[in-house]
Design a protein around this motif. Structure first.
Motif, PDB file in Angstrom:
ATOM      1  N   THR A   6       0.570  -1.271   0.166  1.00 31.59           N
ATOM      2  CA  THR A   6       0.330  -0.114  -0.541  1.00 31.59           C
ATOM      3  C   THR A   6       0.723   1.550  -0.233  1.00 31.59           C
ATOM      4  N   ASP A   7       2.604   0.772   0.343  1.00 33.22           N
ATOM      5  CA  ASP A   7       2.880   2.516   0.124  1.00 33.22           C
ATOM      6  C   ASP A   7       4.054   2.445  -0.680  1.00 33.22           C
ATOM      7  N   LEU A   8       3.968   1.806  -1.779  1.00 29.35           N
ATOM      8  CA  LEU A   8       4.984   1.577  -2.947  1.00 29.35           C
ATOM      9  C   LEU A   8       4.925   3.331  -3.394  1.00 29.35           C
ATOM     10  N   LYS A   9       5.573   3.777  -3.768  1.00 31.32           N
ATOM     11  CA  LYS A   9       6.230   5.343  -4.419  1.00 31.32           C
ATOM     12  C   LYS A   9       6.902   5.027  -5.389  1.00 31.32           C
ATOM     13  N   PRO A  10       6.652   5.695  -6.819  1.00 27.57           N
ATOM     14  CA  PRO A  10       7.944   6.088  -7.519  1.00 27.57           C
ATOM     15  C   PRO A  10       8.641   5.761  -7.639  1.00 27.57           C
ATOM     16  N   GLU A  11       9.708   6.531  -7.098  1.00 26.23           N
ATOM     17  CA  GLU A  11      11.309   6.837  -5.990  1.00 26.23           C
ATOM     18  C   GLU A  11      11.763   5.143  -5.795  1.00 26.23           C
ATOM     19  N   ASP A  12      10.763   4.005  -5.266  1.00 28.84           N
ATOM     20  CA  ASP A  12      11.646   2.712  -5.136  1.00 28.84           C
ATOM     21  C   ASP A  12      11.531   1.963  -6.228  1.00 28.84           C
ATOM     22  N   ILE A  13      11.050   2.277  -7.183  1.00 30.04           N
ATOM     23  CA  ILE A  13      10.592   1.383  -8.553  1.00 30.04           C
ATOM     24  C   ILE A  13      12.186   1.464  -8.979  1.00 30.04           C
ATOM     25  N   GLY A  14      12.774   0.444  -9.625  1.00 28.74           N
ATOM     26  CA  GLY A  14      14.046   1.101 -10.920  1.00 28.74           C
ATOM     27  C   GLY A  14      13.843   0.115 -11.677  1.00 28.74           C
ATOM     28  N   TYR A  15      14.526   0.473 -12.891  1.00 28.64           N
ATOM     29  CA  TYR A  15      15.056  -0.697 -14.223  1.00 28.64           C
ATOM     30  C   TYR A  15      15.657  -1.276 -13.712  1.00 28.64           C
ATOM     31  N   GLU A  16      14.985  -3.228 -13.625  1.00 30.33           N
ATOM     32  CA  GLU A  16      16.729  -3.833 -14.271  1.00 30.33           C
ATOM     33  C   GLU A  16      16.318  -4.786 -15.598  1.00 30.33           C
ATOM     34  N   ASN A  17      17.145  -4.803 -16.460  1.00 35.35           N
ATOM     35  CA  ASN A  17      17.192  -5.982 -17.921  1.00 35.35           C
ATOM     36  C   ASN A  17      16.726  -6.977 -17.310  1.00 35.35           C
ATOM     37  N   GLY A  18      16.951  -7.464 -16.367  1.00 40.02           N
ATOM     38  CA  GLY A  18      16.236  -9.263 -16.131  1.00 40.02           C
ATOM     39  C   GLY A  18      16.872  -9.164 -14.167  1.00 40.02           C
ATOM     40  N   VAL A  19      15.600  -9.964 -13.791  1.00 42.81           N
ATOM     41  CA  VAL A  19      16.660 -10.315 -12.391  1.00 42.81           C
ATOM     42  C   VAL A  19      17.549 -10.625 -12.024  1.00 42.81           C
ATOM     43  N   LEU A  20      18.424 -11.329 -12.965  1.00 39.73           N
ATOM     44  CA  LEU A  20      19.838 -12.177 -12.399  1.00 39.73           C
ATOM     45  C   LEU A  20      20.671 -11.018 -12.592  1.00 39.73           C
ATOM     46  N   GLY A  21      20.295 -10.031 -13.212  1.00 36.68           N
ATOM     47  CA  GLY A  21      21.255  -8.087 -13.223  1.00 36.68           C
ATOM     48  C   GLY A  21      21.041  -7.855 -11.923  1.00 36.68           C
ATOM     49  N   GLY A  22      19.956  -8.195 -11.839  1.00 37.10           N
ATOM     50  CA  GLY A  22      19.621  -6.774 -10.714  1.00 37.10           C
ATOM     51  C   GLY A  22      20.763  -8.116  -9.190  1.00 37.10           C
ATOM     52  N   LEU A  23      20.423  -9.079  -9.793  1.00 34.21           N
ATOM     53  CA  LEU A  23      21.117  -9.481  -8.355  1.00 34.21           C
ATOM     54  C   LEU A  23      22.501  -9.342  -8.663  1.00 34.21           C
ATOM     55  N   VAL A  24      23.409  -9.524 -10.106  1.00 35.86           N
ATOM     56  CA  VAL A  24      24.828  -9.198  -9.869  1.00 35.86           C
ATOM     57  C   VAL A  24      24.783  -7.486  -9.300  1.00 35.86           C
ATOM     58  N   SER A  25      24.275  -6.685  -9.661  1.00 36.63           N
ATOM     59  CA  SER A  25      23.763  -5.438  -8.911  1.00 36.63           C
ATOM     60  C   SER A  25      24.224  -5.445  -7.455  1.00 36.63           C
ATOM     61  N   THR A  26      23.724  -6.347  -7.412  1.00 32.16           N
ATOM     62  CA  THR A  26      23.489  -6.425  -5.849  1.00 32.16           C
ATOM     63  C   THR A  26      25.126  -6.825  -5.737  1.00 32.16           C
ATOM     64  N   LEU A  27      25.258  -7.580  -6.030  1.00 37.06           N
ATOM     65  CA  LEU A  27      26.502  -8.562  -5.591  1.00 37.06           C
ATOM     66  C   LEU A  27      27.700  -7.216  -5.375  1.00 37.06           C
ATOM     67  N   HIS A  28      27.669  -6.946  -6.582  1.00 42.17           N
ATOM     68  CA  HIS A  28      29.044  -6.003  -7.039  1.00 42.17           C
ATOM     69  C   HIS A  28      28.936  -4.734  -5.897  1.00 42.17           C
ATOM     70  N   SER A  29      27.493  -4.595  -5.421  1.00 37.39           N
ATOM     71  CA  SER A  29      27.391  -3.324  -4.319  1.00 37.39           C
ATOM     72  C   SER A  29      27.173  -3.571  -3.331  1.00 37.39           C
ATOM     73  N   PHE A  30      28.095  -4.701  -2.058  1.00 39.47           N
ATOM     74  CA  PHE A  30      28.075  -4.646  -0.899  1.00 39.47           C
ATOM     75  C   PHE A  30      28.536  -6.549  -0.512  1.00 39.47           C
ATOM     76  N   ALA A  31      29.307  -6.464  -1.855  1.00 36.72           N
ATOM     77  CA  ALA A  31      30.599  -7.390  -2.246  1.00 36.72           C
ATOM     78  C   ALA A  31      31.344  -7.447  -3.283  1.00 36.72           C
ATOM     79  N   THR A  32      32.535  -8.242  -2.671  1.00 35.77           N
ATOM     80  CA  THR A  32      34.217  -8.272  -3.787  1.00 35.77           C
ATOM     81  C   THR A  32      34.171  -9.688  -4.179  1.00 35.77           C
ATOM     82  N   PRO A  33      34.066  -9.406  -5.301  1.00 31.62           N
ATOM     83  CA  PRO A  33      34.922 -10.979  -5.777  1.00 31.62           C
ATOM     84  C   PRO A  33      35.527 -11.968  -5.389  1.00 31.62           C
ATOM     85  N   GLY A  34      35.041 -13.050  -4.785  1.00 28.13           N
ATOM     86  CA  GLY A  34      35.848 -14.086  -3.700  1.00 28.13           C
ATOM     87  C   GLY A  34      35.216 -14.218  -2.519  1.00 28.13           C
TER      88      GLY A  34
END
Length: 403
Positions: A92-120
């Protein structure tokens, strides 16, 4: 029913991996059938039904305008997602700024990994594991630590929370992947299960990537609970990934979206995904989503869920009656069955490779479950007209699960 879930579509020559990709990728795709057998595509996770008419109408209407230049997502796009999440999931409280585009779910996964973890670094994932997770995580240099799902005394797949906590601590893990509903097991998690999982992640300070691409494909009698809805903490540590592609068979158009309420998480993920200048929406994908999320799309989906529930029930009943040594948990969501073949193979002195070869030879194109980190299993897609599902079961009885 108002919509067509009985016609058999000829997908050959129409850019469909499900049929034209057979034999093209050894170890991933099934082999092509022998002469005399047509293909019953029961492997890759797309459906063999015509999509909702409002989608093709929206694409055609936009394509009538002869310019396809640069654009920004419209208010209608965001409002369509907000309305869909409110109607389907009670958000009930979703706003446009909470929504972002992703080319794919796996792309969103990879972006999150690189944002909060280091390869290895290590990443926690439940097992059996969606093959897309395995490929995306490992190809980007991360190490997967599996926490095995276990079937309880009623045969229902359950998370092992103690094992999750132990693995996270032992491997110093700070990013975890959560699949809800679960692919390939078909579990639709109950609220208490999600709450308990999120408590484990909270206690270990993990960012959670919640893949909810299957959240619309819920079978009768079950309900999807968004991961971010179970607590304030879950809302603030979760990157949730959605798409109309699984629901409406739009994978070839490309287009997913994330919901991230926490501004810090959102800024980090969008900063990474934007740097490669690849994560950009296609204008026809935008209009496809708008068409999908119209009132008629809700109606189409409700009919689809009835059809899939019937197909799943039919196949589960058939296996229980004809192949009792093949084990499975009745799916609660998705249109995939995950069939354990260890008992049958041992009883009949047949290898899984032989079982798969028999099925593929007669056009029953099921998927090798070993790709999902299971030792002797088959993943089966039942999103086809019931007549095709029935024909597949007949072929399995005659040519596959035999002495």
């Amino acid at each position: 029913m108002k919509y067509d879930f009985t016609s058999i579509m000829d997908r050959h020559g129409r850019d469909a991996i499900a049929v034209d990709g057979l034999g093209s990728r050894p170890g991933f795709a099934p082999e092509a059938p022998k002469d005399g057998y047509d293909v019953i595509p029961m492997w890759i996770a797309d459906m063999n039904f015509p999509t909702a008419p409002t989608i093709t109408d929206a694409i055609i209407e936009r394509a009538k305008h002869p310019a396809f230049g640069y654009f920004n997502p419209s208010d209608e796009y965001y409002n369509s997602i907000i309305d869909w999440q409110k109607t389907r999931n009670g958000v009930t409280d979703l706003k446009p700024e909470d929504i972002g585009y992703e080319n794919g779910v796996l792309g969103g996964l990879v972006s999150t990994l690189h944002s909060f973890a280091t390869p290895g670094d290590s990443v926690l994932v439940h097992q059996p594991t969606y093959v897309g997770f395995t490929n995306a995580i490992e190809s980007n240099g991360y190490h997967i630590v599996h926490s095995a799902l276990k079937r309880d005394d009623k045969g229902v797949w359950r998370m092992d929370f103690d094992d999750m906590d132990k693995k996270i601590k032992e491997n110093n893990i700070h990013v975890a992947v959560f699949c809800s509903p679960h692919n390939p097991c078909g579990r639709v998690w109950e609220r208490w299960e999600i709450e308990k999982a999120m408590e484990v992640y909270r206690a270990n300070d993990c960012v959670v990537v919640s893949d909810e691409i299957w959240s619309d494909i819920i079978l009768e009698g079950h309900k999807h609970i968004p991961t971010q809805s179970v607590s304030d903490d879950a809302r603030n540590r979760t990157v949730a990934l959605y798409a109309p592609s699984k629901t409406f068979n739009l994978a070839g158009l490309i287009g997913s979206y994330h919901i991230i309420y926490n501004k810090y998480l959102r800024d980090r993920v969008t900063a990474y995904s934007s740097k490669a200048v690849y994560n950009e929406m296609n204008v026809l994908s935008m209009h496809a989503l708008i068409g999908a999320y119209k009132p008629e799309g809700h109606e189409w989906l409700d009919e689809l869920r009835q059809v899939l529930t019937g197909n799943v029930d039919y196949v589960c009943d058939y296996f229980a009656e004809h192949f009792p040594e093949v084990t499975f948990a009745h799916p609660q969501g998705t249109y995939m069955l995950f069939l354990g073949c260890t008992g049958w193979c041992e009883a009949h002195n047949v290898t899984l490779d032989e079982v798969l070869k028999r099925a593929w030879n007669v056009g029953v194109a099921v998927q090798d479950g070993r790709q999902f980190k299971a030792p002797c299993a088959i993943r089966m897609n039942v999103a086809l007209p019931l007549s095709r599902v029935q024909e597949a079961m007949d072929r399995l009885s005659k040519y596959v699960f035999i002495d």
